[in-house]
Motif scaffolding. Sequence first.
Motif, PDB file in Angstrom:
ATOM      1  N   PHE A 195     -10.072  13.063 -11.171  1.00 20.46           N
ATOM      2  CA  PHE A 195      -9.889  12.773 -12.587  1.00 20.46           C
ATOM      3  C   PHE A 195     -10.553  11.451 -12.945  1.00 20.46           C
ATOM      4  O   PHE A 195     -10.446  10.471 -12.197  1.00 20.46           O
ATOM      5  CB  PHE A 195      -8.397  12.698 -12.935  1.00 20.46           C
ATOM      6  CG  PHE A 195      -7.633  13.944 -12.611  1.00 20.46           C
ATOM      7  CD1 PHE A 195      -7.333  14.879 -13.589  1.00 20.46           C
ATOM      8  CD2 PHE A 195      -7.213  14.196 -11.307  1.00 20.46           C
ATOM      9  CE1 PHE A 195      -6.635  16.030 -13.291  1.00 20.46           C
ATOM     10  CE2 PHE A 195      -6.508  15.342 -10.990  1.00 20.46           C
ATOM     11  CZ  PHE A 195      -6.226  16.274 -11.981  1.00 20.46           C
ATOM     12  N   TYR A 209      -3.573  19.951 -18.540  1.00 22.02           N
ATOM     13  CA  TYR A 209      -2.930  19.708 -17.250  1.00 22.02           C
ATOM     14  C   TYR A 209      -2.204  20.960 -16.744  1.00 22.02           C
ATOM     15  O   TYR A 209      -2.243  21.279 -15.550  1.00 22.02           O
ATOM     16  CB  TYR A 209      -1.949  18.547 -17.358  1.00 22.02           C
ATOM     17  CG  TYR A 209      -2.595  17.178 -17.317  1.00 22.02           C
ATOM     18  CD1 TYR A 209      -3.526  16.857 -16.341  1.00 22.02           C
ATOM     19  CD2 TYR A 209      -2.249  16.194 -18.246  1.00 22.02           C
ATOM     20  CE1 TYR A 209      -4.116  15.602 -16.288  1.00 22.02           C
ATOM     21  CE2 TYR A 209      -2.824  14.935 -18.203  1.00 22.02           C
ATOM     22  CZ  TYR A 209      -3.756  14.642 -17.218  1.00 22.02           C
ATOM     23  OH  TYR A 209      -4.340  13.389 -17.171  1.00 22.02           O
ATOM     24  N   ASP A 210      -1.548  21.663 -17.651  1.00 26.19           N
ATOM     25  CA  ASP A 210      -0.835  22.880 -17.246  1.00 26.19           C
ATOM     26  C   ASP A 210      -1.797  23.956 -16.759  1.00 26.19           C
ATOM     27  O   ASP A 210      -1.458  24.750 -15.876  1.00 26.19           O
ATOM     28  CB  ASP A 210       0.004  23.418 -18.407  1.00 26.19           C
ATOM     29  CG  ASP A 210       1.260  22.595 -18.662  1.00 26.19           C
ATOM     30  OD1 ASP A 210       1.574  21.735 -17.833  1.00 26.19           O
ATOM     31  OD2 ASP A 210       1.918  22.817 -19.699  1.00 26.19           O
ATOM     32  N   HIS A 243       1.508  11.560 -19.898  1.00 29.72           N
ATOM     33  CA  HIS A 243       0.936  12.884 -19.680  1.00 29.72           C
ATOM     34  C   HIS A 243       0.782  13.162 -18.184  1.00 29.72           C
ATOM     35  O   HIS A 243       0.986  14.293 -17.724  1.00 29.72           O
ATOM     36  CB  HIS A 243      -0.427  12.983 -20.371  1.00 29.72           C
ATOM     37  CG  HIS A 243      -0.342  12.939 -21.859  1.00 29.72           C
ATOM     38  ND1 HIS A 243      -1.259  12.278 -22.637  1.00 29.72           N
ATOM     39  CD2 HIS A 243       0.557  13.463 -22.714  1.00 29.72           C
ATOM     40  CE1 HIS A 243      -0.935  12.404 -23.910  1.00 29.72           C
ATOM     41  NE2 HIS A 243       0.164  13.112 -23.977  1.00 29.72           N
ATOM     42  N   TRP A 244       0.387  12.124 -17.425  1.00 30.38           N
ATOM     43  CA  TRP A 244       0.248  12.298 -15.983  1.00 30.38           C
ATOM     44  C   TRP A 244       1.613  12.637 -15.351  1.00 30.38           C
ATOM     45  O   TRP A 244       1.708  13.474 -14.452  1.00 30.38           O
ATOM     46  CB  TRP A 244      -0.333  11.040 -15.358  1.00 30.38           C
ATOM     47  CG  TRP A 244      -0.726  11.205 -13.922  1.00 30.38           C
ATOM     48  CD1 TRP A 244      -0.035  10.790 -12.821  1.00 30.38           C
ATOM     49  CD2 TRP A 244      -1.905  11.858 -13.429  1.00 30.38           C
ATOM     50  NE1 TRP A 244      -0.709  11.134 -11.670  1.00 30.38           N
ATOM     51  CE2 TRP A 244      -1.865  11.788 -12.020  1.00 30.38           C
ATOM     52  CE3 TRP A 244      -2.998  12.481 -14.044  1.00 30.38           C
ATOM     53  CZ2 TRP A 244      -2.867  12.324 -11.216  1.00 30.38           C
ATOM     54  CZ3 TRP A 244      -4.002  13.020 -13.248  1.00 30.38           C
ATOM     55  CH2 TRP A 244      -3.923  12.946 -11.851  1.00 30.38           C
ATOM     56  N   LYS A 261      -1.340  18.257 -22.479  1.00 26.12           N
ATOM     57  CA  LYS A 261      -0.423  19.057 -21.669  1.00 26.12           C
ATOM     58  C   LYS A 261      -0.988  20.451 -21.405  1.00 26.12           C
ATOM     59  O   LYS A 261      -0.809  21.010 -20.318  1.00 26.12           O
ATOM     60  CB  LYS A 261       0.936  19.136 -22.349  1.00 26.12           C
ATOM     61  CG  LYS A 261       1.697  17.811 -22.310  1.00 26.12           C
ATOM     62  CD  LYS A 261       3.000  17.860 -23.069  1.00 26.12           C
ATOM     63  CE  LYS A 261       3.720  16.505 -22.996  1.00 26.12           C
ATOM     64  NZ  LYS A 261       4.964  16.493 -23.801  1.00 26.12           N
ATOM     65  N   PHE A 298       2.359  16.167 -15.838  1.00 29.84           N
ATOM     66  CA  PHE A 298       1.550  16.959 -14.918  1.00 29.84           C
ATOM     67  C   PHE A 298       2.197  17.009 -13.532  1.00 29.84           C
ATOM     68  O   PHE A 298       2.341  18.083 -12.927  1.00 29.84           O
ATOM     69  CB  PHE A 298       0.155  16.333 -14.850  1.00 29.84           C
ATOM     70  CG  PHE A 298      -0.829  17.039 -13.971  1.00 29.84           C
ATOM     71  CD1 PHE A 298      -0.850  18.422 -13.850  1.00 29.84           C
ATOM     72  CD2 PHE A 298      -1.771  16.302 -13.261  1.00 29.84           C
ATOM     73  CE1 PHE A 298      -1.785  19.059 -13.039  1.00 29.84           C
ATOM     74  CE2 PHE A 298      -2.702  16.930 -12.451  1.00 29.84           C
ATOM     75  CZ  PHE A 298      -2.707  18.309 -12.343  1.00 29.84           C
ATOM     76  N   VAL A 355     -10.858  13.105 -18.160  1.00 24.96           N
ATOM     77  CA  VAL A 355      -9.763  12.971 -19.128  1.00 24.96           C
ATOM     78  C   VAL A 355     -10.203  12.138 -20.326  1.00 24.96           C
ATOM     79  O   VAL A 355      -9.812  12.409 -21.467  1.00 24.96           O
ATOM     80  CB  VAL A 355      -8.539  12.319 -18.455  1.00 24.96           C
ATOM     81  CG1 VAL A 355      -7.360  12.250 -19.431  1.00 24.96           C
ATOM     82  CG2 VAL A 355      -8.140  13.098 -17.205  1.00 24.96           C
ATOM     83  N   LEU A 415      -4.328  14.798  -5.914  1.00 21.48           N
ATOM     84  CA  LEU A 415      -4.883  14.445  -7.221  1.00 21.48           C
ATOM     85  C   LEU A 415      -5.314  12.988  -7.179  1.00 21.48           C
ATOM     86  O   LEU A 415      -4.480  12.092  -7.016  1.00 21.48           O
ATOM     87  CB  LEU A 415      -3.835  14.646  -8.317  1.00 21.48           C
ATOM     88  CG  LEU A 415      -3.029  15.952  -8.263  1.00 21.48           C
ATOM     89  CD1 LEU A 415      -1.791  15.851  -9.142  1.00 21.48           C
ATOM     90  CD2 LEU A 415      -3.898  17.124  -8.687  1.00 21.48           C
ATOM     91  N   TYR A 426     -11.868  16.783 -13.682  1.00 20.61           N
ATOM     92  CA  TYR A 426     -11.441  16.687 -15.080  1.00 20.61           C
ATOM     93  C   TYR A 426     -11.764  15.287 -15.604  1.00 20.61           C
ATOM     94  O   TYR A 426     -11.235  14.288 -15.113  1.00 20.61           O
ATOM     95  CB  TYR A 426      -9.943  16.970 -15.160  1.00 20.61           C
ATOM     96  CG  TYR A 426      -9.341  16.925 -16.555  1.00 20.61           C
ATOM     97  CD1 TYR A 426     -10.107  17.018 -17.710  1.00 20.61           C
ATOM     98  CD2 TYR A 426      -7.966  16.789 -16.718  1.00 20.61           C
ATOM     99  CE1 TYR A 426      -9.539  16.993 -18.976  1.00 20.61           C
ATOM    100  CE2 TYR A 426      -7.378  16.764 -17.975  1.00 20.61           C
ATOM    101  CZ  TYR A 426      -8.169  16.857 -19.096  1.00 20.61           C
ATOM    102  OH  TYR A 426      -7.590  16.821 -20.354  1.00 20.61           O
TER     103      TYR A 426
END
Length: 444
Positions: A50, A285-286, A348-349, A282, A352, A304, A372, A302
């Motif tokens: 990321f 991440y989902d 948000h992390w 979200k 996740f 971000v 990750l 990703y």
Amino acid sequence: MRSIKRFRLDRRTFLRGTGVAVGLPYLEAMMPSTALSSPNPEITPRMAMFYFGTGMNMRQFYPEGTGYDAKMSRILKPLEKQRGDFTVFSNTWLEHGGGHDGAYPFATGIPRGEKQILSPDQIVAQVHGQYTRFPSLQMSVKKGTGFGSQALATLSWNEQGVPLAAENDPKSLFDKLFRPDSEEDKANRSNEFRQRGSVLDMIMDDSKRLEGKLGKADQEQLDQYLNSIREMEKTLARDIDWADRPKPQPKLSDYGDYSKSMDGDKADVEGNGKFLYDTYGKLMYDLIALAFQTDSTRAITYVVRTELAGGVYPEFGVSKGYHSLTHHGNDPQNLEELAKVDTIYMQHWSHFLDRLRGIKDGDGTLLDHTMLGFSSGMGIGHSKEILPTVLSGGSGLGIQHQTHLELKDKTPLSSLWRTMVDRMGVPVEGDFQDSNGVIKEVLS
């Protein structure tokens, strides 16, 4: 003692009834018993990289103290409940980072303007990709590659040093991963396969006529081009092989709505309530969790947040764009707003990590079997020596977390990628970028 032969079930297995064939979900019996040097061969490992463009407010990022009990910083406070599932690394650096071209060397160590090399996710994809529908998945807040600009939209590079385009729309990604193909889709795809195959055959035939007639430099250029064609042939063969296999149908009872497009490219300019980053973040991440859960892929990148443009959204309630805030001039309001934005991203992390931790996977959770790694091309003040680097998950892959680990000065960021590739069970011959080796302090 009599040895017990492990039952092996082909992933193409169907349950067949009268005129009906239904694909099975991914089962443990389908896991490849390969010679991968994974800490546990019965575990399916995954990894994702990321990128958070334009750094973070490092004055409020690192935990206070080191070790498992280190006190969380303001920015990392949302991760308190995940203590034991991540490690913050201080003293990582990116030799060619420290500026707005940092996304280029982020995954490879190669600066902008020079030919890139195979990125870590693609090294992993070469081994694990043979077992999944998609060898790798490229995601970003910006669509495409952004190649040539400072706002690079991808972290993935193939063997020819070509960037792999990223997708930024959750709906498009969801459809690609999970939407069943209609009969029209199947017919169009079959026609596309024939056309692509014919074109590739003609190109290869024509190229043979040139061999032996070119100078050394032109021959090298032609060889590079033909390698790209061979890569396209392999992709076509994969597409054909997977074409008739049903896509997985994940349960979405507590997930967001993937029926509507959310264009990340327009997110920064709308500001009208129709685009909420909290929803978008979200959903993205989902999707990673769903892709890993269904074994659709085992390697994901990703972006971000890209460099320069974007990074701040109307609902964040700050006065400037992210890049402007990083040129803070020690102004207290700028530093406060920068930390506020970074904290939102860590919320948000945390969501996740919670999502992955809530999905059972073998004898543990999806988070236990997934690594990750996130960082940036710079830290505060555009420094290349103070990076916001964190490794999360992977305890079932031999990662032993300690909240905050102080590494040696100027530990190459590539050592994190080297560690993740190692835990994926993928052997690497020779040097790995500028890495000094794996980060042994987090390996059990």
